[in-house]
Write a protein that holds these residues in place. Structure first.
Motif, PDB file in Angstrom:
ATOM      1  N   ASP A  19       0.838  -1.193   0.000  1.00  0.00           N
ATOM      2  CA  ASP A  19       0.000   0.000   0.000  1.00  0.00           C
ATOM      3  C   ASP A  19       0.880   1.253   0.000  1.00  0.00           C
ATOM      4  OD1 ASP A  19      -2.584   1.487   0.335  1.00  0.00           O
ATOM      5  OD2 ASP A  19      -1.611   2.054   2.236  1.00  0.00           O
ATOM      6  N   THR A  22       2.594   1.652  -3.438  1.00  0.00           N
ATOM      7  CA  THR A  22       1.631   2.111  -4.440  1.00  0.00           C
ATOM      8  C   THR A  22       1.342   3.599  -4.273  1.00  0.00           C
ATOM      9  OG1 THR A  22       0.641  -0.091  -4.537  1.00  0.00           O
ATOM     10  CG2 THR A  22      -0.693   1.740  -5.372  1.00  0.00           C
ATOM     11  N   ARG A  23       1.130   4.028  -3.052  1.00  0.00           N
ATOM     12  CA  ARG A  23       0.860   5.447  -2.801  1.00  0.00           C
ATOM     13  C   ARG A  23       2.078   6.308  -3.107  1.00  0.00           C
ATOM     14  NH1 ARG A  23      -1.849   5.816   2.966  1.00  0.00           N
ATOM     15  NH2 ARG A  23      -1.604   8.041   2.476  1.00  0.00           N
ATOM     16  N   ALA A  25       4.536   5.596  -5.202  1.00  0.00           N
ATOM     17  CA  ALA A  25       4.724   5.578  -6.659  1.00  0.00           C
ATOM     18  C   ALA A  25       3.746   6.520  -7.361  1.00  0.00           C
ATOM     19  CB  ALA A  25       4.574   4.157  -7.200  1.00  0.00           C
ATOM     20  N   ALA A  26       2.600   6.786  -6.741  1.00  0.00           N
ATOM     21  CA  ALA A  26       1.611   7.704  -7.305  1.00  0.00           C
ATOM     22  C   ALA A  26       1.886   9.157  -6.904  1.00  0.00           C
ATOM     23  CB  ALA A  26       0.205   7.297  -6.860  1.00  0.00           C
ATOM     24  N   GLY A  27       2.975   9.386  -6.159  1.00  0.00           N
ATOM     25  CA  GLY A  27       3.375  10.750  -5.804  1.00  0.00           C
ATOM     26  C   GLY A  27       3.071  11.181  -4.386  1.00  0.00           C
ATOM     27  N   ASP A  28       2.570  10.270  -3.565  1.00  0.00           N
ATOM     28  CA  ASP A  28       2.210  10.596  -2.181  1.00  0.00           C
ATOM     29  C   ASP A  28       3.399  10.356  -1.251  1.00  0.00           C
ATOM     30  OD1 ASP A  28       1.093  10.965   0.316  1.00  0.00           O
ATOM     31  OD2 ASP A  28      -0.346   9.314   0.143  1.00  0.00           O
ATOM     32  N   ARG A  65      10.380  11.503  -8.313  1.00  0.00           N
ATOM     33  CA  ARG A  65       9.795  11.893  -9.604  1.00  0.00           C
ATOM     34  C   ARG A  65       9.867  10.763 -10.631  1.00  0.00           C
ATOM     35  NH1 ARG A  65      12.432  15.276  -7.053  1.00  0.00           N
ATOM     36  NH2 ARG A  65      14.465  14.950  -8.001  1.00  0.00           N
ATOM     37  N   ARG A  67       9.177   6.840 -12.320  1.00  0.00           N
ATOM     38  CA  ARG A  67       8.131   5.830 -12.478  1.00  0.00           C
ATOM     39  C   ARG A  67       8.652   4.553 -11.822  1.00  0.00           C
ATOM     40  NH1 ARG A  67       8.607   8.754 -16.720  1.00  0.00           N
ATOM     41  NH2 ARG A  67      10.014   7.368 -17.834  1.00  0.00           N
ATOM     42  N   ASP A  69       7.911   0.579 -11.356  1.00  0.00           N
ATOM     43  CA  ASP A  69       7.169  -0.546 -11.919  1.00  0.00           C
ATOM     44  C   ASP A  69       7.465  -1.786 -11.075  1.00  0.00           C
ATOM     45  OD1 ASP A  69       5.845  -2.368 -13.548  1.00  0.00           O
ATOM     46  OD2 ASP A  69       7.333  -2.267 -15.159  1.00  0.00           O
ATOM     47  N   HIS A  84      11.741  -3.832  -8.092  1.00  0.00           N
ATOM     48  CA  HIS A  84      11.035  -2.956  -9.030  1.00  0.00           C
ATOM     49  C   HIS A  84      11.993  -2.291 -10.002  1.00  0.00           C
ATOM     50  CE1 HIS A  84      12.034   0.856  -6.825  1.00  0.00           C
ATOM     51  NE2 HIS A  84      12.044   0.051  -5.793  1.00  0.00           N
TER      52      HIS A  84
END
Length: 129
Positions: A19, A22-23, A25-28, A65, A67, A69, A84
């Motif tokens: 979790d 994922t957060r 990686a989304a910029g959080d 900044r 990506r 994966d 990753h």
């Protein structure tokens, strides 16, 4: 040996780290404030220990900044390992990263990593990731 169920420490820690990954990686980046214990210990050269110092460092680092994966996750009791690929516009081949996190009491208390640049495909016929 009994099978691992959803209440196992490994499973809980895996979900917590996934979790957070994922957060993040989304910029959080703020997710690290609850994920990392205040006395968090960082083992990577050049990266500071301590939650606040580490977050300030990571907020300015390329990973903030990039990506990310996710390729695989391995959990064993109080350790979670994430493999990753990290890429940027300047480095589309990127780097393969293995992060090792140790958790206690629902928070990350230690981190190690191994980072390897991804070479041209011809140099790794079976792939790195």
């Amino acid at each position: 040996m009994s099978p691992i169920n959803d209440s196992s420490t490994a499973t809980r820690n895996k979900h917590l780290v996934l979790d957070g990954f994922t957060r993040f990686a989304a910029g959080d980046i703020d997710v690290l404030r609850t994920l990392l214990r205040e006395d968090f210990v960082e083992h990577s050269p050049g990266n500071p220990s301590g939650r606040d110092a580490f977050i300030a460092y990571i907020a300015e680092a390329p990973v903030a900044r990039a990506r990310l994966d996710l390729k695989r996750v391995i959990a064993d009791d109080d350790h979670v390992v994430i493999h990753h690929l990290m890429t940027t516009d300047d480095d589309p081949r990127g780097v393969a990263v293995v992060d090792i996190w140790r958790l206690a009491g629902g928070q990350i208390v230690e981190h190690w990593d191994v980072v390897q640049p991804v070479p041209e495909a011809a140099h790794v016929p079976h792939g790195m990731l």
